[in-house]
Design an enzyme around this catalytic site. Structure first.
Site, short mmCIF file in Angstrom:
data_model
loop_
_atom_site.label_atom_id
_atom_site.label_comp_id
_atom_site.label_asym_id
_atom_site.label_seq_id
_atom_site.Cartn_x
_atom_site.Cartn_y
_atom_site.Cartn_z
N SER A 147 18.94 -49.11 -13.30
CA SER A 147 18.98 -49.26 -11.84
C SER A 147 17.75 -48.59 -11.27
O SER A 147 17.23 -47.62 -11.85
CB SER A 147 20.23 -48.57 -11.27
OG SER A 147 20.08 -48.34 -9.88
N TYR A 159 25.03 -41.11 -11.01
CA TYR A 159 24.55 -42.46 -11.31
C TYR A 159 23.04 -42.44 -11.61
O TYR A 159 22.58 -43.04 -12.59
CB TYR A 159 24.86 -43.37 -10.12
CG TYR A 159 24.58 -44.83 -10.35
CD1 TYR A 159 25.33 -45.57 -11.27
CD2 TYR A 159 23.60 -45.49 -9.62
CE1 TYR A 159 25.08 -46.92 -11.46
CE2 TYR A 159 23.35 -46.84 -9.80
CZ TYR A 159 24.10 -47.56 -10.72
OH TYR A 159 23.85 -48.90 -10.92
N ALA A 161 21.22 -39.90 -12.65
CA ALA A 161 20.98 -39.19 -13.91
C ALA A 161 21.31 -40.09 -15.10
O ALA A 161 20.57 -40.14 -16.09
CB ALA A 161 21.82 -37.91 -13.96
P1 NAD Z 1 30.97 -54.93 -11.83
O1 NAD Z 1 31.88 -53.82 -11.52
O2 NAD Z 1 31.07 -56.21 -11.06
O3 NAD Z 1 31.09 -55.33 -13.37
C1 NAD Z 1 31.11 -54.36 -14.37
C2 NAD Z 1 31.97 -54.86 -15.53
O4 NAD Z 1 31.95 -53.85 -16.55
C3 NAD Z 1 33.44 -55.08 -15.13
O5 NAD Z 1 33.95 -56.26 -15.71
C4 NAD Z 1 34.13 -53.82 -15.68
O6 NAD Z 1 35.50 -54.05 -16.00
C5 NAD Z 1 33.28 -53.54 -16.91
N1 NAD Z 1 33.33 -52.14 -17.31
C6 NAD Z 1 33.21 -51.05 -16.51
N2 NAD Z 1 33.36 -49.91 -17.22
C7 NAD Z 1 33.57 -50.30 -18.51
C8 NAD Z 1 33.82 -49.59 -19.72
N3 NAD Z 1 33.89 -48.26 -19.74
N4 NAD Z 1 33.97 -50.32 -20.85
C9 NAD Z 1 33.90 -51.66 -20.85
N5 NAD Z 1 33.71 -52.40 -19.72
C10 NAD Z 1 33.54 -51.72 -18.57
O7 NAD Z 1 29.50 -54.31 -11.74
P2 NAD Z 1 28.07 -55.02 -11.59
O8 NAD Z 1 27.63 -54.85 -10.20
O9 NAD Z 1 28.09 -56.38 -12.20
O10 NAD Z 1 27.18 -54.02 -12.48
C11 NAD Z 1 26.84 -54.30 -13.84
C12 NAD Z 1 25.74 -53.34 -14.27
O11 NAD Z 1 24.61 -53.51 -13.42
C13 NAD Z 1 26.12 -51.85 -14.20
O12 NAD Z 1 25.55 -51.16 -15.29
C14 NAD Z 1 25.49 -51.41 -12.89
O13 NAD Z 1 25.18 -50.03 -12.88
C15 NAD Z 1 24.22 -52.25 -12.91
N6 NAD Z 1 23.62 -52.42 -11.58
C16 NAD Z 1 24.26 -53.13 -10.61
C17 NAD Z 1 23.66 -53.29 -9.37
C18 NAD Z 1 24.29 -54.07 -8.25
O14 NAD Z 1 23.71 -54.12 -7.17
N7 NAD Z 1 25.44 -54.69 -8.45
C19 NAD Z 1 22.41 -52.69 -9.14
C20 NAD Z 1 21.79 -51.97 -10.15
C21 NAD Z 1 22.40 -51.85 -11.38
#
Ligand code: NAD
Length: 250
Positions: A147, A159, A161
């Protein structure tokens, strides 16, 4: 590495960015498999893709659960050449909440939970999957979703870190294992339009945020997919962080 016919393990493939990655990789002829904590999402994904996406319910922040899921995956004959570490939780909390009437300091429980889901998970899954890649003596790619908060973002100690740790691991492993034919790339999105982003931000803060982004809009999940695809396909890319943020910098 070509996508067609390649086995790609995606963690957290049940929703949001991960779900889009799985669907697009499948459409490009890759064979995605998924580790996902939500068993209902696993079942729905398998059904929606006619069983073409194999899933192993797993909490990737739990070392023993990761070991069991990796053993189950290999036992099912799924040997990934690419790993996408996508599972994670987004969490905002100030170091000290001056407005709180109770405990003002950042909760240690949420610190541990976020570091577990966003950083331990990457270490646990990558170490086991890379061990298997090395044993097979084939080329491999690990893409980790970081991120732009890794640069330091007020209100996101845990987050930021965790994601800075993901970037550091990416550079470390690229240097350690490049000679063995393995590549490591981080993809660092800015604000992507997913249900989790919309749940975390009020309409007012979304509007304010969009005014700060040079491209004046949230990113879509396809922008993240294009960076992940580039990371997999470009064989001279390693030890780097691809930012996908519409020009927003912290
Ligand atoms: P989201 O919550 O829509 O999807 C995350 C998925 O991961 C979910 O299906 C959840 O059940 C699963 N999950 C969570 N913890 C888990 C665990 N311990 N074991 C197995 N599965 C697990 O989130 P997202 O927005 O799609 O984010 C996905 C990734 O992208 C993350 O790493 C997040 O930090 C990163 N990210 C997202 C954004 C954003 O704007 N959405 C921005 C920067 C980074």
């Amino acid at each position: 590495m070509k996508l067609a016919g390649t086995r790609i393990l995606v963690t957290g493939g049940g929703s949001g960015i991960g779900r889009h990655l799985v669907e697009r990789l499948l459409a490009e002829g890759a064979e995605p498999g998924v580790f996902e904590i939500d068993a209902a999402r696993c079942a729905e994904l398998a059904a929606a893709t006619g069983g073409r996406v194999r899933t192993w319910p797993c909490d990737v922040s739990d070392a023993a659960a990761v070991d069991a899921a990796v053993a189950a995956m290999l036992g099912d004959g799924f040997e990934p050449d690419v790993l996408v570490n996508n599972a994670g939780v987004i969490h905002s909390e100030p170091l000290v909440n001056l407005l709180s009437r109770g405990e003002r300091a950042h909760s240690r429980e949420s610190w541990r939970r976020v570091l577990g889901a966003d950083l331990d998970s990457v270490f646990f899954v990558t170490s086991r999957v890379v061990d298997h890649m090395l044993a097979r003596r084939r080329k491999g790619v690990v893409v980790s979703i970081s991120s732009i908060s890794a640069a330091g973002n007020p209100g996101q100690s845990a987050y930021a870190a965790a994601k800075a740790g993901v970037n550091a691991l990416t550079r470390t492993w690229a240097a350690e294992l490049g000679a063995m034919g393995l590549r490591f790339v981080a993809v660092a999105p800015g604000f992507i339009d997913t249900p989790s982003t919309r749940a975390a931000l009020s309409e007012a803060s979304l509007t304010r945020l969009q005014q700060q982004i040079p491209l004046r809009r949230l990113g879509d999940v396809e922008a993240v997919y294009l960076a992940v695809r580039h990371a997999i396909e470009n064989d001279y890319l390693t030890g780097t962080v691809l930012e996908v943020d519409g020009g927003l910098v912290f």
